[in-house]
Motif scaffolding. Sequence first.
Motif: not given
Length: 152
Positions: A20, A80, A83, A88, A90-94, A117
Motif C-alpha cells: 500500500d 499482519w 489479522q 479479518n 478485508d483488513e489483511a488484503r494489501r 495476504w
Amino acid sequence: MTAPTRKDPLVAAYFSVQFDNKVVGAFRECTGLGSESQVVEYRATDAKGRAVLIREPGTMKYNDIVLKRGITNDMDMWEWRQQVEEGNMDEARRSGTITLHNQKGEPVAAWTFERAWPSKLNGPTYDAKSNEVAIEELTITHEGYKRVPAGS
C-alpha cells in the motif's frame, strides 16, 4: 553508425518491498515471482481418424511470494498475520510492489501484486553454536502480479 547501448544484467541484491505504497523494511531474500498454467489434456481425433492428445492451458496459478529478513523488534509482519488468524481478511488484503534497484539505488524493474495476504509466517530457528542472524520468513498469497515499468 552508433553502437547499441549495452544493458548489463542487474544485481539481485538491491530490492525493496512496499505494501500500500509504504516501504516495509529491508529483506534479505525474495522468491516466488512467477505464474503457471495448469495443463488440461483431452483425447480427440484428427482429420485422418487418428487419436491425438490435445493440451490446452487451464487455470492460471500465481506462485506465493516468500520474503526473508533478519528479525528485529518490529512486529509488522506478526500483526499482519494476526489479522488473518482472527479472520479479518478485508483488513489483511494489501497490494504491493517489489522493486529492483541498480547499484545507484535507482529503480530499474518492478512487479506489482494484488489482494495479498500472509498465508504463513515462520519465526527464526535458534542455534547456540551459530553466529548467523535470526531470520523470519513470510509467505504471501496473492491474486495476480504483473511486471510494470520501474518507478510507476
